[in-house]
Structure formats: C-alpha cells, structure tokens
Design a protein around this motif. Structure first.
Motif, PDB file in Angstrom:
ATOM      1  N   SER A 295     -10.171  -5.058   5.391  1.00 20.26           N
ATOM      2  CA  SER A 295     -11.550  -4.579   5.537  1.00 20.26           C
ATOM      3  C   SER A 295     -12.096  -3.957   4.263  1.00 20.26           C
TER       4      SER A 295
ATOM      5  N   TYR B 217     -15.375  -4.669  12.802  1.00 26.10           N
ATOM      6  CA  TYR B 217     -14.165  -3.862  13.001  1.00 26.10           C
ATOM      7  C   TYR B 217     -14.292  -3.140  14.334  1.00 26.10           C
TER       8      TYR B 217
ATOM      9  N   ILE C  42     -15.946  -3.387   1.102  1.00 26.67           N
ATOM     10  CA  ILE C  42     -16.048  -3.977   2.431  1.00 26.67           C
ATOM     11  C   ILE C  42     -16.726  -5.340   2.309  1.00 26.67           C
TER      12      ILE C  42
ATOM     13  N   SER D 116      -2.027  -0.909  11.307  1.00 26.96           N
ATOM     14  CA  SER D 116      -3.417  -0.530  11.066  1.00 26.96           C
ATOM     15  C   SER D 116      -3.740  -0.534   9.579  1.00 26.96           C
ATOM     16  N   THR D 117      -2.761  -0.196   8.742  1.00 30.61           N
ATOM     17  CA  THR D 117      -2.969  -0.241   7.294  1.00 30.61           C
ATOM     18  C   THR D 117      -3.306  -1.651   6.845  1.00 30.61           C
ATOM     19  N   THR D 118      -2.697  -2.639   7.495  1.00 30.02           N
ATOM     20  CA  THR D 118      -2.996  -4.031   7.174  1.00 30.02           C
ATOM     21  C   THR D 118      -4.481  -4.328   7.377  1.00 30.02           C
TER      22      THR D 118
ATOM     23  N   PHE E   5     -12.355  -0.494  16.652  1.00 26.93           N
ATOM     24  CA  PHE E   5     -11.294   0.498  16.603  1.00 26.93           C
ATOM     25  C   PHE E   5     -10.729   0.784  17.993  1.00 26.93           C
TER      26      PHE E   5
ATOM     27  N   SER F 269      -6.864  -2.131   7.266  1.00 22.79           N
ATOM     28  CA  SER F 269      -7.604  -1.381   6.252  1.00 22.79           C
ATOM     29  C   SER F 269      -7.656  -2.133   4.926  1.00 22.79           C
TER      30      SER F 269
ATOM     31  N   LYS G 146       0.839  -1.199   0.000  1.00 22.49           N
ATOM     32  CA  LYS G 146       0.000   0.000   0.000  1.00 22.49           C
ATOM     33  C   LYS G 146       0.871   1.244   0.000  1.00 22.49           C
TER      34      LYS G 146
ATOM     35  N   LEU H  97     -11.375  -0.913   3.402  1.00 19.75           N
ATOM     36  CA  LEU H  97     -11.387   0.539   3.569  1.00 19.75           C
ATOM     37  C   LEU H  97     -10.313   1.205   2.717  1.00 19.75           C
ATOM     38  N   GLU H  98      -9.245   0.464   2.419  1.00 17.93           N
ATOM     39  CA  GLU H  98      -8.196   0.944   1.522  1.00 17.93           C
ATOM     40  C   GLU H  98      -7.879  -0.159   0.515  1.00 17.93           C
TER      41      GLU H  98
ATOM     42  N   ASP I  61      -8.202  -3.155  16.222  1.00 21.10           N
ATOM     43  CA  ASP I  61      -7.061  -2.248  16.151  1.00 21.10           C
ATOM     44  C   ASP I  61      -6.785  -1.655  17.530  1.00 21.10           C
TER      45      ASP I  61
END
Length: 265
Positions: free
Chosen positions: A55, A81, A75, A48-50, A83, A52, A11, A57-58, A160
């Motif tokens: 999920s 999820y 999604i 956290s990117t992992t 947070f 995302s 990413k 989200l990214e 997370d």
C-alpha cells in the motif's frame, strides 16, 4: 498481467536496545489482475506488514515492491484498503460514509451520493441508507466498510482480517458477499487471515508465511471452481484435501511461533 510484485522485500523497524526488528524478510510473490491471493501465517509473523509495503504506508528496507511495474514510493493509485477495525465515521449516515471517498476524489455531493447509493444497495443496505453506525449490527457495519472500499472501484484490494470480529454465521455471509461483489471486477486482492478455511474458500492461491521474521514458505493453488458458495465448498473432497495439504505446511510454523512465545515468556 502482474499487478503486484514483491521481490526479496524486507522490512525492519527500530527495536529495543538499538537493535533493529525484522518484521518480514525476503518476501517474494506476485499477484495478477483479477487474482485473489490469501496470506496465512502464525500470529505476529508480519502478514499485516506485507500489506503496508504494497500500500505504500511503509517503505521496504531492502528489496523491491512494485505495483503495475513501478516501484512503490507512496500510496499507489487505485488501491483500496479494508482494515480489521471499522473505518466508518459515526457522525455520518451509511450513504454519507460511502460517499466520502468519491467526494475526496473530486465528485460533487450529488454525484458522490448517487454513486454511493448504487453500492449501498449492492451490499444490501438500501433500506438503511439513512441510518447511522450506532444503529447497525456488526455485520451491517462491515457491509458499509465493504461498500466504502469498493465504491472507488479499486484495481488493488488489500484486506487485513476484515471479518475476524464477526460471529461464524455472519462471517460466512460476508465471505459470500465479498466473492459476489469482487467477481468480474478484475481487481487484484491480497487477503490476510488467520483462518485457513477462510483463505481456501476465498482465494485462487494461498501464501503460507513462516514464523517471525516472516518469509514465504510455500504457495498453494486452490483447485476450486468459481463462482463459489462458501458453505457448500467447505464440504467437498477437494476443499478437505487442500486444507490438509496447506495445514501440513502451516502447522510447523504455528508450533514454532508458540515455542518462541513460551521461551520469551
């Protein structure tokens, strides 16, 4: 059965000066149904990117991210999820916070509240169902957040650092509560944490990530039987030996991250 699969997932985000910033690179690991995987690594490495990427989200910049064998393009169904910050709505009572998810999924108000009450009681908040978030302690708010996540019976649970803001005693209680509620659900879990003790106490496997841009450095099996009592297993020789083994791998990455922060500073 493999539920989550990352294969050389990378990413990149727009960076300063027109240069892209690589948050994570070539991530490769899998999570099976009913498996609890913890992810640890230095601060800011991309843990956290992992979540995302899994999920939806990214989107991944390159490589593959799959859920149930299908590429993640949004999604996926059945993802819960949780947070680091509470997602409770301050204008709603405990039961109405927990009922919100089922309502969004089409249940009637009565059906949603009935299902919500089951989970409110499971997390030990039955007497507080009519309370509002400002009337609850930090630990009680986390119990609401856990019920909010589990009431929809997710097949995949992404967490997370959900307990990082709690005091030590409350955190241990929530760890035990999570294991009690998750056990037997068949949900695949990815749990991001900075706390190696927490990772070992909860997980079947621990993924160690390198300093930024993060990739998978090593994956360790946790040889501790279930069911577990978090406070009790921390004292066992198996726990201590596992901690030492994983810390040998993690320590170098933490040191590199600190050196990089000092250099930039």
């Amino acid at each position: 059965m493999t539920v989550i699969a990352l294969r050389n997932a990378t990413k990149r985000f727009p960076g300063t000066g027109g240069q892209p910033h690589t948050a994570v690179r070539d991530l490769t690991f899998e999570v099976a149904a009913g498996e609890f995987v913890a992810v640890v690594g230095p601060t800011g490495c991309g843990k956290s990117t992992t979540l995302s990427l899994v999920s939806g989200l990214e989107p991944a910049s390159s490589g593959e991210v799959e859920v149930d064998g299908a590429p993640v393009r949004g999604i996926p169904d059945g993802v819960g999820y949780m947070f680091q910050a509470d997602a409770v709505m301050p204008w709603r009572s405990v039961i109405d916070n927990v009922a919100a998810g089922p309502r969004y999924r089409g249940l009637s108000k009565a059906e949603a509240r009935t299902r919500a009450m089951v989970w409110v009681e499971r997390v030990g908040l039955g007497p507080f169902a009519g309370y509002y978030p400002h009337q609850l302690s930090g630990g009680m708010r986390k119990r609401v957040a856990l019920a909010q996540t589990l009431v929809n019976e997710p097949r995949i649970l992404l967490m997370d650092e959900p307990f990082s803001a709690l005091d030590v005693q409350t955190r241990q209680l929530m760890q035990d509560e999570l294991l009690r509620l998750w056990q037997g659900t068949g949900a695949a879990v990815i749990f991001v944490t900075h706390d190696l003790e927490e990772a070992i106490a909860l997980a079947d496997r621990v993924v160690v990530m390198t300093s930024s841009p993060a990739t998978v450095k090593a994956i360790f099996d946790v040889p501790l039987q279930r069911p577990r009592q978090v406070e009790e297993i921390r004292m066992t020789p198996e726990f201590v030996a596992t901690y030492r083994e994983i810390w040998e791998s993690l320590r170098d990455e933490v040191a590199r991250a600190r050196q990089e922060v000092s250099r930039v500073g």
